[in-house]
Design an enzyme around this catalytic site. Structure first.
Site, PDB file in Angstrom:
ATOM      1  N   ILE A   1      -5.998   7.305  -1.205  1.00  0.00           N
ATOM      2  CA  ILE A   1      -4.747   8.033  -1.450  1.00  0.00           C
ATOM      3  C   ILE A   1      -5.018   9.524  -1.585  1.00  0.00           C
ATOM      4  CG2 ILE A   1      -3.604   6.044  -2.504  1.00  0.00           C
ATOM      5  CD1 ILE A   1      -4.130   7.388  -5.245  1.00  0.00           C
ATOM      6  N   ASP A   2      -6.227   9.938  -1.194  1.00  0.00           N
ATOM      7  CA  ASP A   2      -6.611  11.335  -1.368  1.00  0.00           C
ATOM      8  C   ASP A   2      -5.702  12.304  -0.625  1.00  0.00           C
ATOM      9  OD1 ASP A   2      -7.828  10.169   0.935  1.00  0.00           O
ATOM     10  OD2 ASP A   2      -9.155  11.902   1.106  1.00  0.00           O
TER      11      ASP A   2
ATOM     12  N   ARG B   1       0.810  -1.217   0.000  1.00  0.00           N
ATOM     13  CA  ARG B   1       0.000   0.000   0.000  1.00  0.00           C
ATOM     14  C   ARG B   1       0.842   1.266   0.000  1.00  0.00           C
ATOM     15  NH1 ARG B   1      -1.272  -1.637   5.624  1.00  0.00           N
ATOM     16  NH2 ARG B   1      -0.234  -0.133   6.967  1.00  0.00           N
TER      17      ARG B   1
ATOM     18  N   ARG C   1      -7.031   1.315   0.359  1.00  0.00           N
ATOM     19  CA  ARG C   1      -6.731   2.469   1.198  1.00  0.00           C
ATOM     20  C   ARG C   1      -6.826   3.725   0.353  1.00  0.00           C
ATOM     21  NH1 ARG C   1      -3.952   1.695   6.189  1.00  0.00           N
ATOM     22  NH2 ARG C   1      -4.539  -0.361   6.892  1.00  0.00           N
TER      23      ARG C   1
ATOM     24  N   CYS D   1      -2.886  -4.394   1.022  1.00  0.00           N
ATOM     25  CA  CYS D   1      -3.436  -4.219   2.367  1.00  0.00           C
ATOM     26  C   CYS D   1      -4.556  -5.221   2.594  1.00  0.00           C
ATOM     27  CB  CYS D   1      -3.952  -2.797   2.560  1.00  0.00           C
ATOM     28  SG  CYS D   1      -4.549  -2.526   4.244  1.00  0.00           S
TER      29      CYS D   1
END
Length: 156
Positions: free
Chosen positions: A123-124, A92, A121, A116
Site C-alpha cells: 500500500i506504499d 484489497r 499487496r 487477494c
C-alpha cells in the site's frame, strides 16, 4: 467480448448500454464519504467487493441502498473513522477508504487490506500519495493511521 461491425454508407443509429466496472466503482464508492449528502452511482455491478464497500460505508454511519444497478449512498450520518479488521481483510481495495475518511473526519485508522489470492499487496503508493497532499500516515503493528496535516495538495 463481441464485435459490432458497421458497413455501408448509412448513418449509425441506436444505443448500447455500457456495463459498470468493479475497478471503477470501488474508488467512487469510497469517494462518496467526501460528500455530506446523497450520491447515486449508476451501473454499479452486484459483486462481492462492491457489497463489501457498501458494508464499510454502513459501518462508518452512511446509509446505503441498491435498486437494480443503482446504488444510493447517504454520507450525512458518517460517525466512525475506523474500519474493523474483518471488513478490511475482505478485499484489497479497502485501502481506498483511508484518504476519503481522513479527508472527511480528519483522521482514519484501519488494518492492512486483505482479500487477494496472490498474497499481500503493498500500500506504499497510497501512503506516498496521501503524504504528498499533507496527510500524515503512520504504520504500526499492522495498523495504518492517517491524520490531516497541512492538507495543501502536491505533485506526483
Amino acid at each position: 467480448m463481441y464485435t459490432i461491425e458497421v458497413t455501408g454508407a448509412r448513418p449509425l443509429v441506436g444505443s448500447t448500454r455500457v456495463q459498470g466496472a468493479k475497478n471503477s466503482v470501488l474508488p467512487i464508492l469510497a469517494a462518496t464519504v467526501l460528500g455530506e449528502g446523497q450520491s447515486i452511482i449508476y451501473g454499479c455491478p452486484n459483486l462481492d467487493d462492491v457489497n463489501c464497500s457498501l458494508e464499510i460505508l454502513q459501518w462508518t454511519g452512511c446509509k446505503t441502498s441498491r435498486e437494480g444497478d443503482a446504488v444510493l449512498v447517504d454520507a450525512s450520518g458518517i460517525s466512525k473513522s475506523t474500519i474493523p479488521d474483518a471488513l478490511m481483510h475482505k478485499m484489497r481495495s479497502s485501502i481506498t477508504f483511508l484518504g476519503a475518511i481522513t479527508a472527511r473526519c480528519g483522521k482514519a485508522e484501519m488494518s492492512f487490506p486483505g482479500g487477494c489470492e496472490l498474497g499481500p499487496r503493498p500500500i506504499d503508493l497510497h501512503i506516498k500519495a496521501l503524504s504528498k497532499i499533507g496527510i500524515r500516515v503512520t504504520e504500526h503493528g499492522g495498523t495504518v493511521r492517517a491524520e490531516l496535516g497541512d492538507f495543501s495538495g502536491g505533485e506526483a
